[in-house]
Write a protein that holds these residues in place. Structure first.
Motif, PDB file in Angstrom:
ATOM      1  N   ALA A 186     -10.147  -3.425   9.263  1.00 48.27           N
ATOM      2  CA  ALA A 186      -8.820  -3.472   9.885  1.00 48.27           C
ATOM      3  C   ALA A 186      -7.806  -2.693   9.042  1.00 48.27           C
ATOM      4  CB  ALA A 186      -8.367  -4.924  10.020  1.00 48.27           C
ATOM      5  N   PRO A 187      -6.854  -2.006   9.699  1.00 49.56           N
ATOM      6  CA  PRO A 187      -5.825  -1.255   8.959  1.00 49.56           C
ATOM      7  C   PRO A 187      -4.760  -2.223   8.443  1.00 49.56           C
ATOM      8  CG  PRO A 187      -5.487  -1.020  11.326  1.00 49.56           C
ATOM      9  CD  PRO A 187      -6.697  -1.886  11.163  1.00 49.56           C
ATOM     10  N   LEU A 188      -5.102  -2.927   7.388  1.00 48.11           N
ATOM     11  CA  LEU A 188      -4.247  -4.025   6.928  1.00 48.11           C
ATOM     12  C   LEU A 188      -2.819  -3.599   6.583  1.00 48.11           C
ATOM     13  CD1 LEU A 188      -4.357  -7.067   6.562  1.00 48.11           C
ATOM     14  CD2 LEU A 188      -4.900  -6.683   4.161  1.00 48.11           C
ATOM     15  N   PRO A 189      -2.616  -2.451   5.902  1.00 45.71           N
ATOM     16  CA  PRO A 189      -1.224  -2.081   5.600  1.00 45.71           C
ATOM     17  C   PRO A 189      -0.373  -1.979   6.869  1.00 45.71           C
ATOM     18  CG  PRO A 189      -2.751  -0.730   4.326  1.00 45.71           C
ATOM     19  CD  PRO A 189      -3.580  -1.522   5.291  1.00 45.71           C
ATOM     20  N   ASP A 190      -0.930  -1.417   7.935  1.00 45.98           N
ATOM     21  CA  ASP A 190      -0.176  -1.299   9.194  1.00 45.98           C
ATOM     22  C   ASP A 190       0.051  -2.671   9.829  1.00 45.98           C
ATOM     23  OD1 ASP A 190      -0.361   1.406   8.779  1.00 45.98           O
ATOM     24  OD2 ASP A 190      -2.111   1.656  10.065  1.00 45.98           O
ATOM     25  N   LEU A 191      -0.949  -3.517   9.747  1.00 45.03           N
ATOM     26  CA  LEU A 191      -0.798  -4.866  10.311  1.00 45.03           C
ATOM     27  C   LEU A 191       0.321  -5.621   9.596  1.00 45.03           C
ATOM     28  CD1 LEU A 191      -4.558  -5.861  10.764  1.00 45.03           C
ATOM     29  CD2 LEU A 191      -2.873  -5.683  12.602  1.00 45.03           C
ATOM     30  N   VAL A 192       0.376  -5.467   8.271  1.00 40.60           N
ATOM     31  CA  VAL A 192       1.418  -6.152   7.501  1.00 40.60           C
ATOM     32  C   VAL A 192       2.802  -5.655   7.918  1.00 40.60           C
ATOM     33  CG1 VAL A 192       2.390  -6.391   5.164  1.00 40.60           C
ATOM     34  CG2 VAL A 192      -0.063  -6.725   5.529  1.00 40.60           C
ATOM     35  N   VAL A 193       2.925  -4.338   8.095  1.00 47.99           N
ATOM     36  CA  VAL A 193       4.219  -3.762   8.499  1.00 47.99           C
ATOM     37  C   VAL A 193       4.627  -4.269   9.883  1.00 47.99           C
ATOM     38  CG1 VAL A 193       5.357  -1.596   9.174  1.00 47.99           C
ATOM     39  CG2 VAL A 193       4.026  -1.704   7.048  1.00 47.99           C
ATOM     40  N   LEU A 194       3.693  -4.243  10.817  1.00 50.07           N
ATOM     41  CA  LEU A 194       4.028  -4.671  12.185  1.00 50.07           C
ATOM     42  C   LEU A 194       4.371  -6.163  12.230  1.00 50.07           C
ATOM     43  CD1 LEU A 194       1.479  -2.716  14.424  1.00 50.07           C
ATOM     44  CD2 LEU A 194       3.942  -2.325  14.179  1.00 50.07           C
ATOM     45  N   ALA A 195       3.631  -6.957  11.478  1.00 50.18           N
ATOM     46  CA  ALA A 195       3.909  -8.396  11.462  1.00 50.18           C
ATOM     47  C   ALA A 195       5.329  -8.649  10.939  1.00 50.18           C
ATOM     48  CB  ALA A 195       2.882  -9.123  10.596  1.00 50.18           C
TER      49      ALA A 195
END
Ligand code: PLP
Length: 391
Positions: A186-195
């Motif tokens: 999973a693209p975790l850095p992007d998920l963190v930003v979107l969350a």
């Protein structure tokens, strides 16, 4: 017509489409070589990433724990089942995952069933879930009344559009960390930003990341330099940790809340002293030494490279999970049977675990495999691949 005729019919359908599970029986401890259906074969499909399932330290600690604490917890955690060992494990897991706190549970599946309905129970809430999330996440979602939006696999535009279009009282984004059937991440850095941007909670199921990704196998958050940035980290103790169980890692507040609200914690008995003690030993080994994690990656890279050279399609994996893509389920079953005759244990996987037409053999590399083991596997895969016209 008998009342159970529908079962006969459904079983027949499974058999004729190659989707009937052939359940093989293990007659030894799990190791690189394992006795399966009475035959000693090279094990290429257990989740025993680090060889902990029969590690001498883990066995010793489990035996000692039985002598001290007995075999059963005799209660649910919230009544009389919380033993000293559970608290020790939870402190060590939190430290290992670099979170404030952790809660150990009976399985990774149970960790998902515990957490999702507790955090977002109501129809006013909303869940955003990757389309290829693990079955236990899907079942956790089914236990909640929240609205659910499925976004395209790893597709952050699809997720962001869904976040823009859907409002809710509480929002929860859920993704596998490492996807168990494809080995992609999973693209975790992007998920963190979107969350953050859309004020949603982020939950990541790191079942195939722990013991594998990050420094000393701390998992996906550590791998991306995002320790403590994921609101809810789900883990399993049944894969790289080599035993059985699951856990949630996160803030103290989250763990306190789950101890009050998570139904499997409240209504199903605690894990046993032997299991907990063995996992503690696994965490201790990983904290002190990353040799096994490095060996796992060396083995996996070598195997994957050689399989590609031989002409196999190993999909999009970025981790030691190595799918050997075979298309139709019947073909995958046939491949698996051929391998077994040649001394390789590698089960085929078909629908509904993977989409229809995407059947495969999922090879699980272990740090316990020797170079000779891997060469042996490569030789047999190549032989079977040629015989079946796969390569
Ligand atoms: C295997 C797996 C689980 C289940 O873990 P158990 O401890 O075996 O219940 C949960 N989530 C994911 C992503 C998995 O791969």
């Amino acid at each position: 017509m008998g009342k159970l005729d529908f079962i006969t019919q459904e079983i027949e359908e499974l058999k004729s489409s190659g989707l009937y599970n052939i359940i093989r029986v293990i007659g030894s401890s799990q190791g690189p070589w394992t006795i399966v259906d009475g035959k000693k074969v090279l094990n290429m499909c257990s989740n025993n990433y680090l060889g902990f399932a029969a590690h001498p330290d883990l066995k010793k600690k489990a035996i000692e724990a039985i002598e001290l604490y007995g075999v059963g917890p005799a209660a649910v955690r919230s009544i009389a089942g919380t033993m000293e060992l559970h608290n020790i494990l939870e402190e060590k897991l939190a430290k290992f995952k670099r979170t404030e706190a952790a809660l150990s549970l009976q399985a990774g599946l149970i960790a998902n069933l515990s957490t999702i309905p507790a955090l977002v129970p109501s129809q006013e809430d909303i869940i955003f879930s990757d389309e290829l999330n693990h079955a236990s996440i899907i079942d956790g979602i089914r236990l909640s009344k929240a609205k659910r939006v499925i976004y395209k696999h790893l597709d952050m535009n699809s997720l962001e559009n869904a976040l823009k279009e859907n409002e809710g009282r509480r929002k929860l984004i859920i993704s596998d960390g490492v996807f168990s059937m494809d080995g992609d991440v999973a693209p975790l850095p992007d998920l963190v930003v979107l969350a953050e941007k859309y004020d949603a909670l982020l939950m990541v199921d790191d079942a195939h990341g722990e013991g594998v990704l990050g420094s000393h196998g701390r998992g996906i958050a550590n791998h991306f330099g995002l320790d403590g940035k994921v609101d809810v980290e789900i883990g399993t103790l049944s894969k790289a940790f080599g035993v059985v169980g699951g856990f949630v890692a996160g803030s103290k507040k989250l763990i306190e809340f789950l101890k009050q609200k998570a139904r499997p914690f409240l209504f199903s008995s605690a894990t046993t002293p032997a299991d907990v003690a063995a996992v503690i030993a696994a965490v201790d080994i990983l904290e002190n030494d990353d040799t096994l994690v490095k060996k796992l990656w060396d083995n996996a890279k070598y195997f994957k490279e050689k399989m590609k050279d031989a002409g196999f399609d190993t999909g999009r994996s970025k981790t030691p999970i190595t799918p050997v893509m075979l298309g139709e389920a019947k073909r995958a079953q046939e491949f698996s049977k051929k391998l077994f005759k040649e001394g390789i244990f590698a089960q085929s996987i078909g629908y509904p675990t993977v989409p229809k037409g995407k059947a495969r053999i999922r090879v699980m590399i272990s740090a316990a495999h020797s170079k000779e083991d891997i060469e042996f596997a490569l030789e047999k895969f190549t032989k079977a691949g040629k015989q079946l016209g796969v390569i």
